[in-house]
Design a protein around this motif. Structure first.
Motif, PDB file in Angstrom:
ATOM      1  N   LYS A   1      13.380  -2.068   1.494  1.00  0.00           N
ATOM      2  CA  LYS A   1      13.111  -0.689   1.070  1.00  0.00           C
ATOM      3  C   LYS A   1      14.143   0.263   1.668  1.00  0.00           C
ATOM      4  O   LYS A   1      14.548   1.234   1.019  1.00  0.00           O
ATOM      5  CB  LYS A   1      11.704  -0.275   1.498  1.00  0.00           C
ATOM      6  CG  LYS A   1      10.582  -0.960   0.725  1.00  0.00           C
ATOM      7  CD  LYS A   1       9.229  -0.489   1.217  1.00  0.00           C
ATOM      8  CE  LYS A   1       8.096  -1.182   0.458  1.00  0.00           C
ATOM      9  NZ  LYS A   1       6.758  -0.777   0.962  1.00  0.00           N
TER      10      LYS A   1
ATOM     11  N   GLU B   1      17.136   0.028  -0.518  1.00  0.00           N
ATOM     12  CA  GLU B   1      16.917   0.613  -1.845  1.00  0.00           C
ATOM     13  C   GLU B   1      16.852   2.130  -1.789  1.00  0.00           C
ATOM     14  O   GLU B   1      17.304   2.819  -2.721  1.00  0.00           O
ATOM     15  CB  GLU B   1      15.633   0.050  -2.447  1.00  0.00           C
ATOM     16  CG  GLU B   1      15.368   0.504  -3.873  1.00  0.00           C
ATOM     17  CD  GLU B   1      14.101  -0.102  -4.451  1.00  0.00           C
ATOM     18  OE1 GLU B   1      13.784   0.205  -5.618  1.00  0.00           O
ATOM     19  OE2 GLU B   1      13.428  -0.887  -3.736  1.00  0.00           O
ATOM     20  N   HIS B   2      16.302   2.688  -0.720  1.00  0.00           N
ATOM     21  CA  HIS B   2      16.075   4.142  -0.640  1.00  0.00           C
ATOM     22  C   HIS B   2      16.731   4.725   0.610  1.00  0.00           C
ATOM     23  O   HIS B   2      16.107   5.493   1.339  1.00  0.00           O
ATOM     24  CB  HIS B   2      14.578   4.438  -0.613  1.00  0.00           C
ATOM     25  CG  HIS B   2      13.809   3.839  -1.738  1.00  0.00           C
ATOM     26  ND1 HIS B   2      13.892   4.310  -3.030  1.00  0.00           N
ATOM     27  CD2 HIS B   2      12.927   2.789  -1.780  1.00  0.00           C
ATOM     28  CE1 HIS B   2      13.090   3.590  -3.823  1.00  0.00           C
ATOM     29  NE2 HIS B   2      12.507   2.668  -3.080  1.00  0.00           N
TER      30      HIS B   2
ATOM     31  N   GLN C   1      11.615   7.686   0.917  1.00  0.00           N
ATOM     32  CA  GLN C   1      11.082   6.360   0.605  1.00  0.00           C
ATOM     33  C   GLN C   1      11.652   5.284   1.530  1.00  0.00           C
ATOM     34  O   GLN C   1      11.287   4.117   1.421  1.00  0.00           O
ATOM     35  CB  GLN C   1      11.400   5.988  -0.851  1.00  0.00           C
ATOM     36  CG  GLN C   1      10.585   6.735  -1.892  1.00  0.00           C
ATOM     37  CD  GLN C   1      11.053   8.170  -2.054  1.00  0.00           C
ATOM     38  OE1 GLN C   1      12.260   8.438  -2.165  1.00  0.00           O
ATOM     39  NE2 GLN C   1      10.121   9.107  -2.082  1.00  0.00           N
ATOM     40  N   ASP C   2      12.544   5.678   2.437  1.00  0.00           N
ATOM     41  CA  ASP C   2      13.156   4.755   3.391  1.00  0.00           C
ATOM     42  C   ASP C   2      12.261   4.679   4.624  1.00  0.00           C
ATOM     43  O   ASP C   2      12.122   5.654   5.361  1.00  0.00           O
ATOM     44  CB  ASP C   2      14.554   5.273   3.759  1.00  0.00           C
ATOM     45  CG  ASP C   2      15.257   4.405   4.791  1.00  0.00           C
ATOM     46  OD1 ASP C   2      14.624   3.481   5.341  1.00  0.00           O
ATOM     47  OD2 ASP C   2      16.447   4.653   5.059  1.00  0.00           O
TER      48      ASP C   2
END
Length: 329
Positions: free
Chosen positions: A103, A106-107, A112-113
């Protein structure tokens, strides 16, 4: 733009390298403990603790390689290797780490991390910081917060206090494998009468030295940076052999290159960085430091002063055009 054949070469995995890394790291741990016990000297013991803590950090980097499935050809063998040879000895859980780390990729540096939202609001993760504040934080971290933080991380990642661990068959089987490992380890240590050795030469480095070097590397990866696009939201550090052995083993110092191409295994990251430096956008816009603590454009300098273009809050994540094309290829 990289050719597809070049990308295939860079992402090709040679599993002899991870095997070599595991052998070196564990051999150094055993050798340091043996030499220290043989010489029975406090200076030698302190040196052994520092080296062992550095090798524990190296093993954690290999857990990271396991998260990205770079340790073995099959997923089961990869996960077994990462868990039994690195994560379990460090009292850590590779599978829980994989969930949050992917994650993070991705972020990166967004809400969202998981790493970002855990670290960013805390004062200890806010930079630039005054030199005197950093100097005052070091002994407190070594003796108090570092050991406590690693203990909290061990508990949180273990999943033993989560109901889902006992409801999910896959989670239960992972917990069972950990219990088997620790039961076997306890039996062997007891049989050999080695609890004192484990305490002084494994647990002391694990809770004192390892958290400190892990913290420095974590700070260096994403803090004291402008955060205005992908090429300055992390950094590559061209550190020398001594700094790499402690702060960034197994080429984890090329963290910006890793974020651009997480499919590239650690032993290929120097080649990847060298190739990226041939791209004008990367060469001019990428955040590259010369060392962690040395002179020149060091990470430490970034952490205590803001250079041109640096800010204290994230901005746009727009990418230079050539890097976008490169990643798309």
């Amino acid at each position: 733009m990289l050719k597809s054949t070049e990308l295939r070469t860079l992402t090709a995995t040679n599993y002899l390298w991870p095997a070599f890394y595991f052998c070196v790291d564990w051999s150094l741990v055993v050798a340091c403990a043996w030499v220290s016990q043989t010489l029975a000297s406090w200076p030698v013991y302190l040196a052994a603790v520092l080296i062992i803590g550095g090798r524990q950090h190296a093993l954690f980097v290999l857990i990271h390689e396991g998260v990205h499935k770079h340790l073995a050809r099959g997923k089961k063998l990869n996960d077994f290797t990462a868990s039994w040879l690195a994560a379990y000895p460090l009292l850590f859980d590779m599978h829980a780490y994989r969930t949050t780390h992917l994650k993070h990729h991705e972020h990166l540096n967004t809400e969202q991390d998981p790493d970002w939202i855990r670290k960013r609001p805390r004062r200890e993760w806010q930079f630039p910081a005054a030199r005197k504040n950093l100097a005052g934080f070091i002994p407190y971290f070594l003796l108090v917060w570092g050991p406590l933080e690693w203990t909290i991380i061990i508990v949180l990642y273990s999943g033993i206090f989560e109901r889902e661990t006992y409801r999910n068959p896959l989670a239960r089987s992972r917990l069972l494998r950990k219990l088997i490992f620790y039961s076997l380890a306890a039996a062997v240590i007891t049989l050999l009468g080695g609890w004192s050795t484990v305490l002084w030469y494994w647990l002391v480095p694990l809770f004192v030295v390892f958290p400190a070097v892990q913290r420095l590397r974590s700070v260096a990866e994403h803090f004291g940076l402008p955060w205005t696009h992908d090429l300055n939201s992390s950094r590559d550090v061209l550190a020398g052999p001594m700094e790499r052995s402690m702060f960034s083993p197994h080429y984890v110092n090329f963290h910006l290159s890793h974020h651009l191409y997480p499919a590239v295994p650690c032993y290929q990251l120097p080649r990847l960085h060298q190739r990226l430096m041939e791209i004008p956008d990367f060469k001019t816009k990428a955040h590259v430091n010369s060392s962690y603590l040395g002179l020149g454009r060091s990470v430490l300098r970034d952490l205590v002063t803001l250079g041109p273009g640096l800010s204290t809050s994230p901005g746009s994540t727009a990418e230079p055009e050539q890097i976008t094309q490169l990643k798309a290829s």
